[in-house]
Design an enzyme around this catalytic site. Structure first.
Site, PDB file in Angstrom:
ATOM      1  N   GLN A 120     -14.106   2.851   1.524  1.00  0.00           N
ATOM      2  CA  GLN A 120     -13.534   2.381   0.257  1.00  0.00           C
ATOM      3  C   GLN A 120     -13.276   3.574  -0.656  1.00  0.00           C
ATOM      4  O   GLN A 120     -14.160   4.422  -0.861  1.00  0.00           O
ATOM      5  CB  GLN A 120     -14.472   1.379  -0.432  1.00  0.00           C
ATOM      6  N   ASP A 145       0.857  -1.185   0.000  1.00  0.00           N
ATOM      7  CA  ASP A 145       0.000   0.000   0.000  1.00  0.00           C
ATOM      8  C   ASP A 145       0.897   1.240   0.000  1.00  0.00           C
ATOM      9  O   ASP A 145       1.894   1.309   0.709  1.00  0.00           O
ATOM     10  CB  ASP A 145      -0.915   0.002   1.241  1.00  0.00           C
ATOM     11  N   HIS A 174      -6.944  -5.754   2.370  1.00  0.00           N
ATOM     12  CA  HIS A 174      -5.805  -5.169   3.086  1.00  0.00           C
ATOM     13  C   HIS A 174      -5.249  -6.225   4.036  1.00  0.00           C
ATOM     14  O   HIS A 174      -5.999  -6.763   4.863  1.00  0.00           O
ATOM     15  CB  HIS A 174      -6.238  -3.981   3.938  1.00  0.00           C
ATOM     16  N   HIS A 227     -10.292  -5.220  -3.170  1.00  0.00           N
ATOM     17  CA  HIS A 227      -8.943  -5.520  -2.674  1.00  0.00           C
ATOM     18  C   HIS A 227      -9.026  -5.868  -1.195  1.00  0.00           C
ATOM     19  O   HIS A 227      -9.904  -5.396  -0.469  1.00  0.00           O
ATOM     20  CB  HIS A 227      -7.996  -4.339  -2.885  1.00  0.00           C
TER      21      HIS A 227
HETATM   22  P1  AMP Z   1      -9.674   1.441   0.285  1.00  0.00           P
HETATM   23  O1  AMP Z   1      -9.759   2.695   1.117  1.00  0.00           O
HETATM   24  O2  AMP Z   1     -10.075   0.203   1.011  1.00  0.00           O
HETATM   25  O3  AMP Z   1     -10.356   1.608  -1.065  1.00  0.00           O
HETATM   26  O4  AMP Z   1      -8.132   1.238   0.014  1.00  0.00           O
HETATM   27  C1  AMP Z   1      -7.456   1.792  -1.046  1.00  0.00           C
HETATM   28  C2  AMP Z   1      -6.004   1.730  -0.693  1.00  0.00           C
HETATM   29  O5  AMP Z   1      -5.251   1.866  -1.873  1.00  0.00           O
HETATM   30  C3  AMP Z   1      -5.548   2.844   0.255  1.00  0.00           C
HETATM   31  O6  AMP Z   1      -5.006   2.256   1.432  1.00  0.00           O
HETATM   32  C4  AMP Z   1      -4.489   3.587  -0.549  1.00  0.00           C
HETATM   33  O7  AMP Z   1      -3.413   4.015   0.239  1.00  0.00           O
HETATM   34  C5  AMP Z   1      -4.068   2.537  -1.566  1.00  0.00           C
HETATM   35  N1  AMP Z   1      -3.555   3.037  -2.837  1.00  0.00           N
HETATM   36  C6  AMP Z   1      -4.070   4.002  -3.617  1.00  0.00           C
HETATM   37  N2  AMP Z   1      -3.320   4.156  -4.730  1.00  0.00           N
HETATM   38  C7  AMP Z   1      -2.309   3.252  -4.643  1.00  0.00           C
HETATM   39  C8  AMP Z   1      -1.205   2.917  -5.473  1.00  0.00           C
HETATM   40  N3  AMP Z   1      -0.954   3.535  -6.622  1.00  0.00           N
HETATM   41  N4  AMP Z   1      -0.369   1.927  -5.060  1.00  0.00           N
HETATM   42  C9  AMP Z   1      -0.581   1.297  -3.888  1.00  0.00           C
HETATM   43  N5  AMP Z   1      -1.605   1.562  -3.066  1.00  0.00           N
HETATM   44  C10 AMP Z   1      -2.452   2.529  -3.437  1.00  0.00           C
END
Ligand code: AMP
Length: 115
Positions: free
Chosen positions: A93, A30, A101, A99
């Protein structure tokens, strides 16, 4: 594939280091980690939210959990990690491509549900 940042990472349009890859999913760090280990397990199939998954996705969903355990072990937190899926904007989200975590490497408050 989805037209989200994760869809672009999977297609290679956005370069990213894969910690794990197989025909069904990838795992990446992440970009904004909430713990020393914070890995995202992302299916290649662009399902927007967990509730959008169908019976056809049953094996894929199980596979994602198996991979989450494998990646947690590979990252050294196999004995203590948390697996979180945020479903919907109201639950936090932000990327609408399913995805998981995998969060570990820090203390977890007993019984705490979030983060
Ligand atoms: P969610 O809030 O469950 O949708 O999680 C999305 C996650 O994606 C967040 O923890 C972000 O920090 C992560 N994220 C967003 N863009 C990227 C990226 N380019 N590479 C890795 N993680 C990312």
């Amino acid at each position: 594939m989805s037209d989200t940042v994760f869809g672009k990472i999977i297609s290679g349009d956005i370069p990213s280091e894969f910690l794990y890859e197989d025909e069904h999913c990838i795992a990446i760090n992440d970009v904004n980690p909430q713990a020393p280990v914070h890995v995202l397990v992302i299916p290649k199939k662009g399902i927007p939210r967990l509730v959008d998954s169908q019976l056809d996705d049953q094996a894929l969903l199980g596979h994602l959990m198996l991979v989450a355990g494998k990646v947690a072990t590979q990252q050294g937190v196999g004995e203590a990690f948390r697996l979180i899926v945020n479903n919907g904007a109201g639950a936090g989200q932000t990327v609408f491509h399913l995805h998981l975590h995998v969060i570990g490497g820090r203390e977890f408050a007993e019984g705490r549900m979030a983060g």
